[in-house]
Design a protein around this motif. Structure first.
Motif, PDB file in Angstrom:
ATOM      1  N   PHE A   1       0.787  -1.154  -0.203  1.00  0.00           N
ATOM      2  CA  PHE A   1      -0.108   0.137  -0.060  1.00  0.00           C
ATOM      3  C   PHE A   1       0.928   1.115  -0.084  1.00  0.00           C
ATOM      4  O   PHE A   1       1.480   1.484   1.000  1.00  0.00           O
ATOM      5  CB  PHE A   1      -0.822   0.023   1.347  1.00  0.00           C
ATOM      6  N   ARG A   2       1.066   1.636  -1.321  1.00  0.00           N
ATOM      7  CA  ARG A   2       2.180   2.865  -1.407  1.00  0.00           C
ATOM      8  C   ARG A   2       1.534   4.200  -0.965  1.00  0.00           C
ATOM      9  O   ARG A   2       0.647   4.457  -1.005  1.00  0.00           O
ATOM     10  CB  ARG A   2       2.681   2.763  -2.924  1.00  0.00           C
ATOM     11  N   ALA A   3       2.573   4.663  -0.555  1.00  0.00           N
ATOM     12  CA  ALA A   3       2.232   6.350  -0.096  1.00  0.00           C
ATOM     13  C   ALA A   3       1.730   6.994  -1.491  1.00  0.00           C
ATOM     14  O   ALA A   3       2.010   6.517  -2.396  1.00  0.00           O
ATOM     15  CB  ALA A   3       3.461   6.861   0.335  1.00  0.00           C
ATOM     16  N   PRO A   4       0.793   8.046  -1.596  1.00  0.00           N
ATOM     17  CA  PRO A   4       0.397   8.670  -2.474  1.00  0.00           C
ATOM     18  C   PRO A   4       1.698   9.243  -3.256  1.00  0.00           C
ATOM     19  O   PRO A   4       2.391   9.825  -2.867  1.00  0.00           O
ATOM     20  CB  PRO A   4      -0.569   9.783  -1.960  1.00  0.00           C
ATOM     21  N   ALA A   5       1.268   9.398  -4.522  1.00  0.00           N
ATOM     22  CA  ALA A   5       2.460   9.570  -5.506  1.00  0.00           C
ATOM     23  C   ALA A   5       2.554  11.110  -5.218  1.00  0.00           C
ATOM     24  O   ALA A   5       4.022  11.720  -5.314  1.00  0.00           O
ATOM     25  CB  ALA A   5       1.840   9.694  -6.907  1.00  0.00           C
ATOM     26  N   VAL A   6       1.640  11.898  -4.833  1.00  0.00           N
ATOM     27  CA  VAL A   6       1.963  13.277  -4.742  1.00  0.00           C
ATOM     28  C   VAL A   6       1.227  13.680  -3.144  1.00  0.00           C
ATOM     29  O   VAL A   6       0.322  13.316  -2.871  1.00  0.00           O
ATOM     30  CB  VAL A   6       1.420  14.311  -5.384  1.00  0.00           C
ATOM     31  N   ALA A   7       2.198  14.022  -2.249  1.00  0.00           N
ATOM     32  CA  ALA A   7       1.738  13.901  -0.879  1.00  0.00           C
ATOM     33  C   ALA A   7       0.754  15.594  -0.804  1.00  0.00           C
ATOM     34  O   ALA A   7       1.162  16.450  -1.328  1.00  0.00           O
ATOM     35  CB  ALA A   7       2.829  14.311   0.123  1.00  0.00           C
ATOM     36  N   ALA A   8      -0.424  15.232  -0.177  1.00  0.00           N
ATOM     37  CA  ALA A   8      -1.110  16.373   0.049  1.00  0.00           C
ATOM     38  C   ALA A   8      -0.521  17.573   1.048  1.00  0.00           C
ATOM     39  O   ALA A   8      -0.334  17.304   2.074  1.00  0.00           O
ATOM     40  CB  ALA A   8      -2.400  16.127   0.802  1.00  0.00           C
TER      41      ALA A   8
ATOM     42  N   VAL B   1      -8.015   6.115  -1.339  1.00  0.00           N
ATOM     43  CA  VAL B   1      -7.008   5.418  -0.942  1.00  0.00           C
ATOM     44  C   VAL B   1      -5.526   5.863  -1.115  1.00  0.00           C
ATOM     45  O   VAL B   1      -4.579   5.429  -0.388  1.00  0.00           O
ATOM     46  CB  VAL B   1      -7.255   3.865  -1.634  1.00  0.00           C
ATOM     47  N   THR B   2      -5.324   6.739  -2.145  1.00  0.00           N
ATOM     48  CA  THR B   2      -4.074   7.123  -2.323  1.00  0.00           C
ATOM     49  C   THR B   2      -3.985   8.289  -1.958  1.00  0.00           C
ATOM     50  O   THR B   2      -2.688   9.031  -2.195  1.00  0.00           O
ATOM     51  CB  THR B   2      -3.738   7.445  -4.036  1.00  0.00           C
ATOM     52  N   GLY B   3      -4.891   9.012  -1.139  1.00  0.00           N
ATOM     53  CA  GLY B   3      -4.704  10.117  -0.224  1.00  0.00           C
ATOM     54  C   GLY B   3      -4.844  11.442  -1.345  1.00  0.00           C
ATOM     55  O   GLY B   3      -4.322  12.490  -0.664  1.00  0.00           O
ATOM     56  N   GLN B   4      -5.394  11.407  -2.333  1.00  0.00           N
ATOM     57  CA  GLN B   4      -5.577  12.460  -3.185  1.00  0.00           C
ATOM     58  C   GLN B   4      -6.836  13.225  -2.788  1.00  0.00           C
ATOM     59  O   GLN B   4      -7.070  14.374  -3.254  1.00  0.00           O
ATOM     60  CB  GLN B   4      -5.823  12.019  -4.754  1.00  0.00           C
ATOM     61  N   LEU B   5      -7.851  12.570  -1.988  1.00  0.00           N
ATOM     62  CA  LEU B   5      -9.014  13.342  -1.455  1.00  0.00           C
ATOM     63  C   LEU B   5      -8.990  13.376  -0.036  1.00  0.00           C
ATOM     64  O   LEU B   5      -8.583  12.429   0.584  1.00  0.00           O
ATOM     65  CB  LEU B   5     -10.143  12.707  -2.032  1.00  0.00           C
ATOM     66  N   THR B   6      -9.487  14.551   0.481  1.00  0.00           N
ATOM     67  CA  THR B   6      -9.336  14.455   2.002  1.00  0.00           C
ATOM     68  C   THR B   6     -10.743  13.943   2.518  1.00  0.00           C
ATOM     69  O   THR B   6     -10.806  13.544   3.892  1.00  0.00           O
ATOM     70  CB  THR B   6      -9.686  16.060   2.256  1.00  0.00           C
ATOM     71  N   MET B   7     -11.817  13.984   1.736  1.00  0.00           N
ATOM     72  CA  MET B   7     -12.970  13.080   2.179  1.00  0.00           C
ATOM     73  C   MET B   7     -13.755  12.606   1.025  1.00  0.00           C
ATOM     74  O   MET B   7     -13.392  13.004  -0.187  1.00  0.00           O
ATOM     75  CB  MET B   7     -13.841  14.280   2.946  1.00  0.00           C
ATOM     76  N   GLY B   8     -14.534  11.715   1.331  1.00  0.00           N
ATOM     77  CA  GLY B   8     -15.468  11.062   0.221  1.00  0.00           C
ATOM     78  C   GLY B   8     -16.409  10.045   0.615  1.00  0.00           C
ATOM     79  O   GLY B   8     -16.039   9.496   1.747  1.00  0.00           O
ATOM     80  N   SER B   9     -17.596   9.644  -0.112  1.00  0.00           N
ATOM     81  CA  SER B   9     -18.361   8.667   0.062  1.00  0.00           C
ATOM     82  C   SER B   9     -17.573   7.258  -0.302  1.00  0.00           C
ATOM     83  O   SER B   9     -16.629   7.376  -1.051  1.00  0.00           O
ATOM     84  CB  SER B   9     -19.500   8.555  -0.716  1.00  0.00           C
ATOM     85  N   ILE B  10     -18.182   6.253   0.651  1.00  0.00           N
ATOM     86  CA  ILE B  10     -17.629   4.867  -0.014  1.00  0.00           C
ATOM     87  C   ILE B  10     -18.891   4.109  -0.496  1.00  0.00           C
ATOM     88  O   ILE B  10     -19.692   3.749   0.176  1.00  0.00           O
ATOM     89  CB  ILE B  10     -16.991   4.198   1.330  1.00  0.00           C
ATOM     90  N   PRO B  11     -18.774   3.584  -1.774  1.00  0.00           N
ATOM     91  CA  PRO B  11     -19.586   3.191  -2.305  1.00  0.00           C
ATOM     92  C   PRO B  11     -20.081   1.737  -1.900  1.00  0.00           C
ATOM     93  O   PRO B  11     -18.871   0.861  -1.427  1.00  0.00           O
ATOM     94  CB  PRO B  11     -19.707   2.893  -3.878  1.00  0.00           C
ATOM     95  N   PRO B  12     -21.132   1.139  -2.080  1.00  0.00           N
ATOM     96  CA  PRO B  12     -21.289  -0.520  -1.407  1.00  0.00           C
ATOM     97  C   PRO B  12     -20.372  -1.216  -1.908  1.00  0.00           C
ATOM     98  O   PRO B  12     -19.803  -2.056  -1.005  1.00  0.00           O
ATOM     99  CB  PRO B  12     -22.853  -0.693  -1.727  1.00  0.00           C
ATOM    100  N   GLN B  13     -20.059  -1.018  -3.211  1.00  0.00           N
ATOM    101  CA  GLN B  13     -19.106  -2.179  -3.972  1.00  0.00           C
ATOM    102  C   GLN B  13     -17.655  -2.062  -3.400  1.00  0.00           C
ATOM    103  O   GLN B  13     -16.956  -2.959  -3.784  1.00  0.00           O
ATOM    104  CB  GLN B  13     -19.225  -1.962  -5.520  1.00  0.00           C
TER     105      GLN B  13
END
Lengths: 534, 317
Positions: free
Chosen positions: A27-34, A246-258
């Motif tokens: 599980f790699r760190a994001p390519a670009v750190a926020a 997962v890659t840390g590009q978003l600070t927040m977000g919904s998790i879909p059922p799938q």
């Protein structure tokens, strides 16, 4: 040459295998750190416009919420508090609302916000030449006056109980700016690139279908904000949104059922919450033919497997619904006795109405088949699965209920299932507002007969008691009295089944652990000035 | 040849007129309409629908609206989106460069790998390489792009962290060429893979057909090297069917790649037209269809003109 090629293929295969081995642990760190101070959230589509009251998409709300401050706002405890207004009072007959304005309130260009802006806003919301979509309640405003620059008085033509959730919480427009623009400029998105706002953030850049970037409004007059930059990035696909989380590009977000099975990947860096939202999914039986019979609708209600839908399709990201008021909310009736899922009772009820099994094992009455196709939008996978689950349950007792999917424009369009004169059932989501107005949904005055007819009573429900209650619900001044009305409405909904309620959405939501002061409520979030990234 | 070009352009004008008329008619015949979306929005007041219908001119018969649209178009006005209110040309202008970048890159990948691969397997017919690449081509051709896109995204962006998940630039950094290239790799490859597989198969069969011709045998008999025989004599003739396919693919460059753009959040034409179709945004739909039709005509004309370059026996007067 052949040997060389084989060795290349073998090399590639071994690399692939090595790669897949690495996948297990990596599980790699994001390519670009926020960078600290930037908050990024996703929108599922590009906002259509940011011009007040002209948009039609749910995704407009987030960006516009940053730019605009209204007279009052709903706080995280679902109570109305002043924003541009410091205080307000309502006349005893419910016809006059007086607001005292905050003398510090300013526009982003530094000009003061005065009562003249509120008067101009009234003219704006009632201008028939503008392409306005959100104008609910403005037709009941008789007059808006300004006794002084910091007082504004609204006089109504009739008592209008949803005043706070419609008119007082509408965006205010800057008179000194909008009065210089033509109707054409306003209608054609000029505001998007020349916005002058009164909210905590200003739009720095909008790259269509990519992102909208907001920075603090230098002339913001309210509580100071702590986040230096807020970016909305447009990502249409739900799994792509999740991958960005997962890659840390978003600070927040919904998790879909799938993607729920992979939520553990988020836990080290995100808080996971499951807030209840004011959106319910339901099936609307169009009252044509046998569906005019209440007993048939009650049988369908018995035969609808809500619990199974919530558990197996939505993975418990929902709570079952039996009425249109948010569970636990002020107007929710806790004494409701909903029908349990029972195919036996459903079959018995239909039998009592004269339905008998005929050709193919389907139910018939007077030689006519009980045929109720279920329609839903083709774009939401869970809606399609739910329609199939309901269809299977109904078919078990002999109701022919094939599932049809199409774009929403077709489902609700002029030549769609609403207007073909046949028994149909429509499955879709619907929002409940802060003020629980059911008039356009259940009052017979708002029965939809054509795509442009005024109303959202798609089911064609006609009940004199409901008509009376819906009028009372919007005109009674006392909140307690209105609560009694809405309790009766919910009881009537269960008795007469104008709609088969399925569930209230309660989706998993992730927000970064370094985001503080963020909370979600049924109708929104904590104000942006409470948020900070540390 | 110029006379031929002018003649073809003149012939295209009534065709394009007919295309717009038929598509406008069909569009209005399609169930649903621009107001359907508002009906699915609890926040839109019922009385607003009627006002919007009047403002959009939706209460007029379709043929009246068509001629009003055509009249505006002939005066250089492509209309305004029903939903954003913005000029249609501006909406297209914002997205067309992005589509050209994505489609151009995938085109280069398909052409740059597909054509040499097709030649290679044709010249090694029935060898192990031929079997391996044939299998791989059919596999790639059959793979749904949404699945393949998400698979690559999961492996290269989420698990390995080598490439960005989606978008065109990072939201955390100012846009740069390096970033663009990084973001371009996955969508361009996913988009190009289908054409790469297809074009390599066309190229293979094209070469196989040509290398059995007498003039190839003659070239070999003259003692020319195999490389010269294939690249100079066989390739030119085998390219003719590929040119036709590429000509027909040209409108796709404008239309964008709906699925790839959705998965990789690429801000191109595909997403614009998909949303205009879903929303029944007629002015945007019409612009897209018209430009697509123009490009189809232009693509065919270019393909026809390229024939004469590749095969001197074909001449236009």
């Amino acid at each position: 040459m052949q040997r060389k090629l084989i060795s290349i293929v073998a090399g590639a295969l071994s690399l692939g295998l090595a790669g897949s081995g690495a996948l297990v642990s990596a599980f790699r760190a994001p390519a670009v750190a926020a960078p600290s101070g930037t908050l990024v959230q996703a929108l599922s589509q590009n906002p259509d416009t940011l011009t007040p009251a002209m948009g039609s998409l749910l995704v407009d709300d987030g960006p516009m919420g940053l730019m605009n401050a209204s007279l009052i706002r709903l706080n995280q405890h679902d109570k109305w508090v002043g924003e541009v207004a410091t205080s307000w009072k309502v006349s005893s007959n419910g016809l006059q609302y007086t607001f005292q304005l905050n003398p510090k309130a300013k526009w982003s260009d530094g000009r003061p916000l005065t009562a003249q802006d509120l008067i101009y806003s009234w003219h704006y919301y009632t201008n028939p030449k503008l392409h306005l979509t959100y104008t609910t309640g403005w037709n009941y405003v008789k007059n808006v006056t300004a006794p002084n620059p910091h007082t504004v008085v609204y006089t109504m033509t009739r008592p209008y109980a949803p005043f706070k959730s419609t008119i007082a919480s509408a965006d205010i427009v800057p008179a000194h700016v909008f009065s210089k623009w033509t109707v054409s400029q306003l209608n054609h998105g000029y505001y998007n690139t020349h916005a002058v706002v009164n909210g905590p953030y200003i739009l720095q850049k909008w790259v269509p279908d990519q992102s909208l970037t907001f920075v603090p409004n230098p002339n913001w007059w309210g509580q100071p904000v702590h986040i230096k930059k807020i970016v909305f990035t447009v990502i249409p696909n739900q799994t792509t949104q999740f991958n960005n989380l997962v890659t840390g590009q978003l600070t927040m977000g919904s998790i879909p059922p799938q993607d729920l099975a992979q939520v553990s990947q988020l836990k080290p860096h995100f808080n996971i919450i499951r807030p209840l939202s004011a959106v319910y999914n339901q099936i609307t039986p169009i009252e044509v033919g046998f569906l005019k019979n209440v007993a048939v609708r009650q049988a369908l209600d018995y035969a609808t497997p809500r619990q199974q839908i919530v558990k197996y399709i939505l993975k418990n990201q929902a709570v079952t619904a039996f009425g249109d008021q948010v569970p636990g909310g002020y107007f929710y009736n806790p004494h409701l006795k909903p029908r349990p899922y029972s195919l036996t009772k459903a079959a018995a009820l239909l039998k009592s109405q004269g339905f008998k099994k005929g050709a193919g094992g389907w139910l018939y009455k007077n030689g006519k088949q009980l045929d109720i196709p279920i329609w839903t939008g083709s774009t939401v996978a869970t809606d399609v699965s739910i329609a199939q689950a309901v269809s299977q349950a109904w078919q078990k007792i002999g109701i022919h209920a094939p599932v049809h999917t199409a774009g929403w424009a077709f489902v609700f369009g002029g030549k769609g299932p609403q207007f073909n004169g046949k028994m149909e059932a429509l499955l879709f989501g619907w929002g409940q507002g802060v003020f629980p107005d059911d008039t356009i949904d259940f009052n017979s005055k708002y029965i939809v007969t054509s795509p442009t007819s005024p109303g959202e009573n798609v089911e064609r429900y006609n009940n004199p008691l409901m008509n009376k209650l819906t009028v009372e619900g919007t005109t009674l001044a006392s909140r307690k009295a209105r609560r009694q009305v809405y309790w009766k409405i919910q009881q009537l909904e269960i008795q007469t089944v104008p709609i088969i309620f399925l569930y209230w959405q309660k989706s998993d939501f992730a927000y970064a652990k370094n985001l503080h002061g963020y909370q979600q409520t049924v109708f929104g979030t904590t104000p942006v000035w409470d948020w900070s990234l540390r | 040849m110029w006379r031929y070009v002018v003649q073809r352009i003149l012939e295209a004008i009534p065709l394009l007129f007919l295309v717009t008329l038929v598509t406008y008619f069909l569009m209005n015949l399609t169930p649903g309409g621009p107001l359907s979306l508002y009906m699915h929005n609890p926040k839109v007041a019922p009385q607003t629908l009627h006002v919007l219908a009047l403002q959009m001119g939706l209460t007029k018969p379709w043929y009246v609206r068509y001629f009003l649209w055509l009249w505006s178009l002939l005066h250089g006005n492509w209309g305004y989106s029903y939903f954003s209110g913005q000029p249609v040309l501006a909406l297209i202008g914002q997205r067309l460069p992005n589509t050209l970048i994505l489609m151009g890159s995938s085109f280069m990948i398909s052409l740059g790998i597909g054509i040499p691969l097709g030649i290679y397997v044709a010249t090694h017919q029935y060898s192990l390489q031929d079997h391996v690449f044939s299998f791989a081509s059919f596999f790639a051709w059959a793979m749904p792009s949404f699945f393949f896109g998400l698979l690559l995204q999961t492996v290269f962006a989420v698990k390995l962290g080598w490439l960005p998940v989606s978008g065109m630039y990072s939201v955390y950094q100012p846009p740069s060429l390096g970033q663009l290239l990084q973001h371009l790799i996955l969508p361009a490859f996913v988009l190009g893979l289908g054409s790469l597989a297809g074009w390599s198969r066309y190229m293979r069969s094209g070469i196989l057909e040509v290398i059995r011709q007498d003039y190839i045998r003659t070239a070999r008999a003259k003692g020319l090297s195999e490389r010269k025989v294939i690249w100079k004599h066989a390739l030119k003739n085998a390219l003719l069917p590929i040119v036709t396919i590429i000509g027909l693919d040209l409108p796709g460059f404008f239309g964008g790649a709906v699925i790839t753009e959705q998965i990789f959040a690429w801000p191109g034409m595909g997403r614009l037209f998909l949303s205009s179709l879903n929303e029944r945004d007629y002015p945007v739909q019409m612009a897209g269809l018209l430009i697509g039709a123009i490009l189809l005509v232009v693509g065919n004309l270019l393909a026809d003109l390229t024939y004469s370059l590749l095969d001197p026996r074909i001449q236009y007067r």
